[in-house]
Motif scaffolding. Structure first.
Motif, mmCIF file in Angstrom:
data_model
loop_
_atom_site.group_PDB
_atom_site.id
_atom_site.type_symbol
_atom_site.label_atom_id
_atom_site.label_comp_id
_atom_site.label_asym_id
_atom_site.label_seq_id
_atom_site.Cartn_x
_atom_site.Cartn_y
_atom_site.Cartn_z
ATOM 1 N N PHE A 33 43.230 40.308 67.301
ATOM 2 C CA PHE A 33 44.097 41.396 66.844
ATOM 3 C C PHE A 33 43.310 42.381 65.983
ATOM 4 O O PHE A 33 42.358 42.011 65.290
ATOM 5 N N TYR A 35 44.481 45.231 63.010
ATOM 6 C CA TYR A 35 45.551 45.781 62.195
ATOM 7 C C TYR A 35 44.980 46.889 61.323
ATOM 8 O O TYR A 35 43.801 46.868 60.950
ATOM 9 N N PHE A 45 50.258 46.558 63.049
ATOM 10 C CA PHE A 45 49.591 46.149 64.280
ATOM 11 C C PHE A 45 49.015 47.348 65.029
ATOM 12 O O PHE A 45 49.663 48.385 65.178
ATOM 13 N N LYS A 91 42.809 34.539 66.940
ATOM 14 C CA LYS A 91 43.692 33.397 67.158
ATOM 15 C C LYS A 91 42.822 32.239 67.613
ATOM 16 O O LYS A 91 42.234 32.271 68.686
ATOM 17 N N ASN A 94 43.788 26.145 67.438
ATOM 18 C CA ASN A 94 45.064 25.566 67.026
ATOM 19 C C ASN A 94 46.096 26.659 66.762
ATOM 20 O O ASN A 94 47.078 26.434 66.066
ATOM 21 N N TYR A 95 45.821 27.821 67.311
ATOM 22 C CA TYR A 95 46.726 28.966 67.240
ATOM 23 C C TYR A 95 46.949 29.476 65.832
ATOM 24 O O TYR A 95 47.929 30.147 65.563
ATOM 25 N N GLN A 96 46.017 29.163 64.930
ATOM 26 C CA GLN A 96 46.043 29.800 63.616
ATOM 27 C C GLN A 96 45.298 31.109 63.698
ATOM 28 O O GLN A 96 44.389 31.285 64.511
ATOM 29 N N LEU A 97 45.673 32.034 62.847
ATOM 30 C CA LEU A 97 44.980 33.319 62.768
ATOM 31 C C LEU A 97 43.917 33.245 61.683
ATOM 32 O O LEU A 97 44.207 32.843 60.559
ATOM 33 N N TRP A 99 41.357 35.645 59.626
ATOM 34 C CA TRP A 99 41.245 37.065 59.319
ATOM 35 C C TRP A 99 39.868 37.419 58.769
ATOM 36 O O TRP A 99 39.297 36.679 57.965
ATOM 37 N N GLY A 100 39.359 38.572 59.169
ATOM 38 C CA GLY A 100 38.185 39.138 58.540
ATOM 39 C C GLY A 100 38.578 39.798 57.227
ATOM 40 O O GLY A 100 39.766 39.987 56.945
ATOM 41 N N TYR B 35 50.779 35.268 53.152
ATOM 42 C CA TYR B 35 49.354 35.509 52.940
ATOM 43 C C TYR B 35 49.111 35.921 51.496
ATOM 44 O O TYR B 35 49.952 36.559 50.870
ATOM 45 N N GLY B 42 40.129 39.815 51.934
ATOM 46 C CA GLY B 42 40.933 39.859 53.146
ATOM 47 C C GLY B 42 42.205 39.052 52.979
ATOM 48 O O GLY B 42 42.589 38.677 51.885
ATOM 49 N N LEU B 43 42.840 38.789 54.096
ATOM 50 C CA LEU B 43 44.078 38.034 54.087
ATOM 51 C C LEU B 43 43.778 36.545 54.158
ATOM 52 O O LEU B 43 43.122 36.082 55.080
ATOM 53 N N PHE B 45 45.482 32.982 54.645
ATOM 54 C CA PHE B 45 46.710 32.392 55.163
ATOM 55 C C PHE B 45 47.184 31.261 54.261
ATOM 56 O O PHE B 45 46.423 30.344 53.933
ATOM 57 N N ASN B 56 52.253 25.524 60.031
ATOM 58 C CA ASN B 56 50.825 25.585 59.752
ATOM 59 C C ASN B 56 50.628 25.800 58.271
ATOM 60 O O ASN B 56 51.479 26.392 57.609
ATOM 61 N N SER B 97 55.969 33.169 66.906
ATOM 62 C CA SER B 97 54.802 32.518 66.321
ATOM 63 C C SER B 97 53.989 33.538 65.557
ATOM 64 O O SER B 97 53.978 34.717 65.895
ATOM 65 N N ALA B 98 53.283 33.045 64.528
ATOM 66 C CA ALA B 98 52.414 33.932 63.748
ATOM 67 C C ALA B 98 51.274 34.473 64.586
ATOM 68 O O ALA B 98 50.593 35.401 64.193
ATOM 69 N N THR B 99 51.059 33.888 65.742
ATOM 70 C CA THR B 99 49.957 34.352 66.572
ATOM 71 C C THR B 99 50.401 35.394 67.587
ATOM 72 O O THR B 99 49.654 35.742 68.481
ATOM 73 N N GLU B 101 52.332 39.398 67.639
ATOM 74 C CA GLU B 101 52.323 40.565 66.760
ATOM 75 C C GLU B 101 53.185 40.288 65.542
ATOM 76 O O GLU B 101 54.329 39.853 65.675
ATOM 77 N N GLN B 102 52.612 40.516 64.383
ATOM 78 C CA GLN B 102 53.333 40.264 63.144
ATOM 79 C C GLN B 102 53.729 41.585 62.491
ATOM 80 O O GLN B 102 53.003 42.572 62.564
#
Lengths: 109, 113
Positions: A33, A35, A45, A91, A94-97, A99-100, B35, B42-43, B45, B56, B97-99, B101-102
């Motif tokens: 993604f 943003y 987004f 992503k 384990n489908y966690q995001l 982030w940079g 977050y 940065g962000l 989680f 999660n 899901s958080a994965t 578009e949020q």
């Protein structure tokens, strides 16, 4: 470990083109993604890439190369309102995001 | 359609106190993520809730906790506040899901003195 690298800050001129790079090393990959976050505001987004190639959306385009662990965001015809931070997020398996830290883009007239 | 709302927008607390932040997602969104954002970091989680269950969790100490209610509204609690907890806390909602578009709320700016 999991890591996403972006340049901390970039400067560009109004009307020009700028490319913001993002490289990643994550446990698996299921999409990337981009943003945009203006100072003092929430992220919004911009784009989502899951397959290799270029996705174009108006003045903004995003590119992905999964084999190289690399993406870039291309902004054309820069406007002053494009001054913002640009966040790359991956992503993982384990489908966690992940982030940079974000790239702060400064547009000069 | 109303966006994500967070309350309060600004908060000043003293070390050792606890704080509760609230987030109301976009109507119909069932996933809520939290977050922490600090300059240059940065962000980071914190956790994601979906249908009242934590799905999660990030790498934060147990002082950080959350919950989600049946109407998808979520709260985040931080106990025994430390100076390093000063940050912008962002809530984001998404359909499933958080994965995906949020959509982010405006955030709560927490200052710990």
């Amino acid at each position: 470990g999991q890591n996403i690298d972006q340049p901390t800050e970039m400067t560009a001129t109004e009307g020009a083109i700028v490319q913001i790079n993002c490289t990643y090393q994550t446990s698996g990959f299921n999409g990337l993604f981009w943003y945009q976050q203006h100072a003092g505001e929430a992220p919004t987004f911009l784009s989502y890439n899951v397959l290799d190639g270029l996705e174009e959306k108006g003045r903004f385009s995003s590119f992905l190369s999964r084999s190289k662990g690399y993406s870039y965001l291309l902004l054309k015809e820069l406007q002053m309102k494009d001054s913002a931070s640009y966040l790359c997020a991956v992503k993982s398996c384990n489908y966690q995001l992940i982030w940079g830290a974000g790239t702060k883009l400064i547009i000069k007239p | 359609k109303a966006g994500v709302t967070q309350t309060p927008r600004y908060l000043i607390k003293t070390r050792g106190q606890q704080v509760t932040l609230s987030c109301s997602p976009i109507s119909g969104h069932r996933s809520v993520s939290w977050y922490q954002q600090t300059p240059g970091q940065g962000l980071q989680f914190l956790f994601e809730y979906f249908s009242e269950t934590q799905r999660n969790k990030g790498n934060f100490p147990g002082r950080f906790s959350g919950r989600q209610f049946s109407n998808s509204r979520s709260e985040m609690n931080v106990s025994t506040l430390e100076l390093g907890d000063s940050a912008l806390y962002l809530c984001a909602s998404s359909l499933e899901s958080a994965t995906y578009e949020q959509y982010f709320g405006p955030g709560t700016r927490l200052t710990v003195t």
